[in-house]
Design a protein around this motif. Sequence first.
Motif, PDB file in Angstrom:
ATOM      1  N   GLY A 153      42.812  36.642  29.599  1.00 43.28           N
ATOM      2  CA  GLY A 153      42.740  36.038  30.927  1.00 43.28           C
ATOM      3  C   GLY A 153      43.670  34.845  31.106  1.00 43.28           C
ATOM      4  N   GLY A 154      44.614  34.682  30.181  1.00 40.22           N
ATOM      5  CA  GLY A 154      45.531  33.543  30.275  1.00 40.22           C
ATOM      6  C   GLY A 154      46.802  33.884  31.045  1.00 40.22           C
ATOM      7  N   ASN A 155      47.721  32.926  31.079  1.00 36.50           N
ATOM      8  CA  ASN A 155      48.990  33.156  31.778  1.00 36.50           C
ATOM      9  C   ASN A 155      49.755  34.334  31.186  1.00 36.50           C
ATOM     10  N   VAL A 156      49.657  34.490  29.862  1.00 40.50           N
ATOM     11  CA  VAL A 156      50.372  35.589  29.212  1.00 40.50           C
ATOM     12  C   VAL A 156      49.794  36.931  29.658  1.00 40.50           C
ATOM     13  N   ALA A 157      48.489  36.978  29.866  1.00 42.99           N
ATOM     14  CA  ALA A 157      47.866  38.210  30.357  1.00 42.99           C
ATOM     15  C   ALA A 157      48.352  38.509  31.778  1.00 42.99           C
TER      16      ALA A 157
ATOM     17  N   GLU B 261      47.712  29.798  40.530  1.00 42.05           N
ATOM     18  CA  GLU B 261      48.802  30.466  41.247  1.00 42.05           C
ATOM     19  C   GLU B 261      49.132  31.829  40.639  1.00 42.05           C
ATOM     20  N   GLU B 262      49.045  31.904  39.299  1.00 38.55           N
ATOM     21  CA  GLU B 262      49.353  33.184  38.636  1.00 38.55           C
ATOM     22  C   GLU B 262      48.295  34.222  38.976  1.00 38.55           C
ATOM     23  N   VAL B 263      47.031  33.796  38.980  1.00 39.93           N
ATOM     24  CA  VAL B 263      45.939  34.719  39.294  1.00 39.93           C
ATOM     25  C   VAL B 263      46.089  35.185  40.742  1.00 39.93           C
ATOM     26  N   HIS B 264      46.412  34.251  41.613  1.00 41.27           N
ATOM     27  CA  HIS B 264      46.601  34.551  43.028  1.00 41.27           C
ATOM     28  C   HIS B 264      47.744  35.563  43.221  1.00 41.27           C
ATOM     29  N   HIS B 265      48.867  35.293  42.579  1.00 46.41           N
ATOM     30  CA  HIS B 265      50.003  36.213  42.683  1.00 46.41           C
ATOM     31  C   HIS B 265      49.643  37.594  42.136  1.00 46.41           C
TER      32      HIS B 265
ATOM     33  N   GLY C 106      33.338  24.689  25.773  1.00 47.12           N
ATOM     34  CA  GLY C 106      32.748  24.180  27.004  1.00 47.12           C
ATOM     35  C   GLY C 106      32.561  25.266  28.052  1.00 47.12           C
ATOM     36  N   ARG C 107      33.126  26.448  27.774  1.00 46.83           N
ATOM     37  CA  ARG C 107      32.957  27.538  28.710  1.00 46.83           C
ATOM     38  C   ARG C 107      31.741  28.361  28.296  1.00 46.83           C
ATOM     39  N   ARG C 108      31.127  29.028  29.266  1.00 48.10           N
ATOM     40  CA  ARG C 108      29.932  29.804  28.931  1.00 48.10           C
ATOM     41  C   ARG C 108      30.295  30.989  28.054  1.00 48.10           C
ATOM     42  N   ARG C 109      29.528  31.135  27.000  1.00 53.09           N
ATOM     43  CA  ARG C 109      29.823  32.159  25.998  1.00 53.09           C
ATOM     44  C   ARG C 109      29.490  33.557  26.531  1.00 53.09           C
ATOM     45  N   PRO C 110      30.412  34.496  26.382  1.00 48.11           N
ATOM     46  CA  PRO C 110      30.095  35.859  26.809  1.00 48.11           C
ATOM     47  C   PRO C 110      29.160  36.539  25.806  1.00 48.11           C
ATOM     48  N   VAL C 111      28.115  37.171  26.306  1.00 48.07           N
ATOM     49  CA  VAL C 111      27.139  37.853  25.454  1.00 48.07           C
ATOM     50  C   VAL C 111      27.095  39.327  25.869  1.00 48.07           C
ATOM     51  N   PRO C 112      27.220  40.235  24.907  1.00 50.34           N
ATOM     52  CA  PRO C 112      27.224  41.658  25.267  1.00 50.34           C
ATOM     53  C   PRO C 112      25.888  42.104  25.858  1.00 50.34           C
ATOM     54  N   ILE C 113      25.961  42.963  26.853  1.00 51.33           N
ATOM     55  CA  ILE C 113      24.748  43.552  27.423  1.00 51.33           C
ATOM     56  C   ILE C 113      24.474  44.838  26.653  1.00 51.33           C
ATOM     57  N   GLU C 114      23.326  44.913  26.071  1.00 50.65           N
ATOM     58  CA  GLU C 114      22.990  46.056  25.226  1.00 50.65           C
ATOM     59  C   GLU C 114      23.012  47.367  26.025  1.00 50.65           C
TER      60      GLU C 114
ATOM     61  N   VAL D 220      41.475  43.130  31.701  1.00 46.82           N
ATOM     62  CA  VAL D 220      40.120  43.186  31.154  1.00 46.82           C
ATOM     63  C   VAL D 220      39.876  41.865  30.443  1.00 46.82           C
ATOM     64  N   TYR D 221      38.848  41.144  30.910  1.00 49.16           N
ATOM     65  CA  TYR D 221      38.590  39.808  30.372  1.00 49.16           C
ATOM     66  C   TYR D 221      37.100  39.670  30.099  1.00 49.16           C
ATOM     67  N   ARG D 222      36.772  39.112  28.946  1.00 51.72           N
ATOM     68  CA  ARG D 222      35.359  39.140  28.546  1.00 51.72           C
ATOM     69  C   ARG D 222      34.505  38.077  29.224  1.00 51.72           C
ATOM     70  N   ARG D 223      35.147  37.060  29.804  1.00 48.52           N
ATOM     71  CA  ARG D 223      34.361  36.053  30.513  1.00 48.52           C
ATOM     72  C   ARG D 223      34.453  36.302  32.022  1.00 48.52           C
ATOM     73  N   GLY D 224      34.003  35.328  32.815  1.00 45.11           N
ATOM     74  CA  GLY D 224      33.959  35.519  34.268  1.00 45.11           C
ATOM     75  C   GLY D 224      35.100  34.833  34.991  1.00 45.11           C
ATOM     76  N   GLU D 225      35.104  34.957  36.285  1.00 48.44           N
ATOM     77  CA  GLU D 225      36.131  34.399  37.166  1.00 48.44           C
ATOM     78  C   GLU D 225      36.376  32.905  36.885  1.00 48.44           C
ATOM     79  N   GLU D 226      35.285  32.157  36.797  1.00 47.97           N
ATOM     80  CA  GLU D 226      35.369  30.704  36.597  1.00 47.97           C
ATOM     81  C   GLU D 226      36.097  30.344  35.315  1.00 47.97           C
ATOM     82  N   GLU D 227      35.965  31.217  34.305  1.00 47.05           N
ATOM     83  CA  GLU D 227      36.490  30.881  32.981  1.00 47.05           C
ATOM     84  C   GLU D 227      37.942  31.297  32.790  1.00 47.05           C
ATOM     85  N   ILE D 228      38.522  32.027  33.730  1.00 46.23           N
ATOM     86  CA  ILE D 228      39.906  32.496  33.562  1.00 46.23           C
ATOM     87  C   ILE D 228      40.819  31.299  33.284  1.00 46.23           C
TER      88      ILE D 228
END
Lengths: 462, 288
Positions: A286-290, A321-325, A366-374, A308-316
């Motif tokens: 979910g970074g600039n390189v992605a 600007e890159e996400v917007h583009h 500091g970001r919320r940890r992603p936890v798999p949904i069984e 495909v990113y394992r965390r949510g929108e807030e954590e990107i």
Amino acid sequence: MIVEKQTPMREQAPDVRGRNFDEVPFGYSEDEAVFEAERCLQCKAAPCVGGCPVGIDIPGFIEDVKHRRFAEAIARIKRDNALPAVCGRVCPQENQCQGVCALGVRFEPVAIGRLERFCADWEAEHEPCCPDVGPDTGKRVAVIGAGPAGLTAAGELRKLGHAVTVFELLHEAGGVLMYGIPEFRLPKAIVRREIDTLCRMGVVIEVNKVVGRVCTVDELLASGYDAVFIGTGAGLPRFLGIPGENLNGVYSANEFLTRTNLMSAYRFPEYDTPIKVGKRVVTVGGGNVAMDSSRTALRLGAKESIIVYRRGEEEIPARAEEVHHAREEGIQFRLLTDPIEFIGEDGRLRAVRCLRMDLGAPDESGRRRPVPIEGSEFEFEIDNAIIAIGNGPHPLIPQTTKDLDLNRRGNIVADPETGQTSKAGVFAGGDIVTGAATVIEAMGAGKRAAAAIDAFLKGSAR
Amino acid sequence: MGGVEGVYKILKKRTLGPEIREYVVEAPDVARVAKAGQFIVLRLHERGERIPLTIVECDPQSGGVTLVVQEVGKSTREMGDRFHEGDTILDLAGPLGEPSEIESYGTVVCVGGGLGIAPLYPIARDLKRAGNTVIGIIGARSEELLFYEDRMSAVCDELRVMTDDGSNGNKGFVSDPLREILASGREVERVWAIGPAIMMKVCSEVTREFGVPTIVSLNSVMIDGTGMCGGCRVNVGGVAKFACVDGPEFDGHRVDFDLLMLRQGYYAEEEACALERYVKGSAEGAAT
């Protein structure tokens, strides 16, 4: 009367630019730049300067722009920043200068990055400004790595009158600016132009020089260099470590972008290096390189390019600007999704199996940890996958340099203020020290290290 | 632009066989420090790709680095057709990769198949210098594709030379004499096997039966050659390794050769297209 919003920057329409490698935004005209410069409050505190890792005199250059003193504006920027055309395009200004802009408290902050870019582009079309070089000190500095940290250190040291040679292992200088950041975000001609300025100042750049293999840091010191700066970056691609990752069709972002950018594979067969992009491409991360990778895949002909990113929108972590583009161009986002296996057929990637994730308590970042949904496993068909989950330190110098302290991640341990390493006369900065960060932070480290190297050289002269 | 260009001049060029040529390229920095087993990456011109080539020999005096190139694709064909003695190559970087582990082992067998004979030669030479008894086995599809028989026999205590089609009077694969030697009960401490992936796979299977440690040199597809792209990753004992920085030499008993072969073939279509375009362009150029 204050204009509340930033002067917009004209850009290629999303449906057009998604099929070409030309730069997305066009940049300001002179009138647009002056209009935007007039929004600056010229506040005394100037928090923007403190927000800039290289401390550009931002109110000063904006005042110059306001009065159409464009040559003065760029000269003022270049006093502190060797690569303004680059920084104006790729800096995360929203977290730096613009993030602390006084105007931004109530309205949109001054578009400092766009103004910086305007000044650098204005210069390219007019008289090139070559910073003054101090009298020859008789000292020689070797810089390893011609990326943002190394080039900045080289420029600063040269201004102080030291002889500087930069060793670059690839065939072209620029580091991530050349191999990583795509043409549509940072045209390579602009990077070459900035590097040319350094060469005109007398910086010597030796490409194809693999320090660590062809000679060691100790051999550089023994051969007459008075100090060494290591700015070799975070070049080692990380993989997910999941089954199927070695299938044909799975690329590291480094390979995907290097083929496209440094080797111009998007112009194959006119250029000799090929690249393969199928109909549906998944980029993991979910970074600039992605963002760069997924947008590149689109331009190379992918019908669907999916993040495909394992965390949510807030954590990107990518710049807004890159996400917007990316969104404008039709990149799809599958958030809270974690790939667990690549599935192949006859040795070629066919599908990816993923888990859906939920967000738990904050982790050490500091970001919320992603936890798999069984039981949430699902798979979908893909032709290519690009792994953009970050890079580790380039291992060559750490592995081949004696008495150089490393941390447990393999990064070089260096004083954040001076870049001093555990080895006398050897300084380091940028991603090789901090782990993957931003271009401007690496430049800041290069600049601070140059000041420390200068002090070291003066001390050793006595 | 963006740097000082090196001058990598072709000091010598000679033909070793059909579409196999030997070049000596001036690269003094590399020639000074390179060791057996290491490789370089070269780029012919501005539009060129980065081509990894194993180093055959270095002359620190002249600064010459010897390379052997088989003209299998567009870039190597172009090198053969258009790059002559006195011409310069745009870029050359090295030495890359880890050197071969040259020690005094006792008796070693060095097996080279096809173009693999070129990188094998300096290893056999240095193993001999280190005091080993060196048994060489080299082979190719046919006699005309064989080269370095003289050089290998100069550094080997014994040399077997095979051809797939028997055109040199010794029909068979290099793995045949390898099996024969191991089955004869001779004490062999270590085997080097370098050549096409399938040949290294077969040799490694033979030596596995006899429990003889075997080193192979992997030529996977790579871009930078310094650990940055990960394109050259290979599966060694279940772990992903980068051929460029962890290798190119690995324990042949632990390499997943099937994966290597699949990955080597990923760009077959593009390679064919580039070659066809080049051949067509050359023919048109010759006609005008």
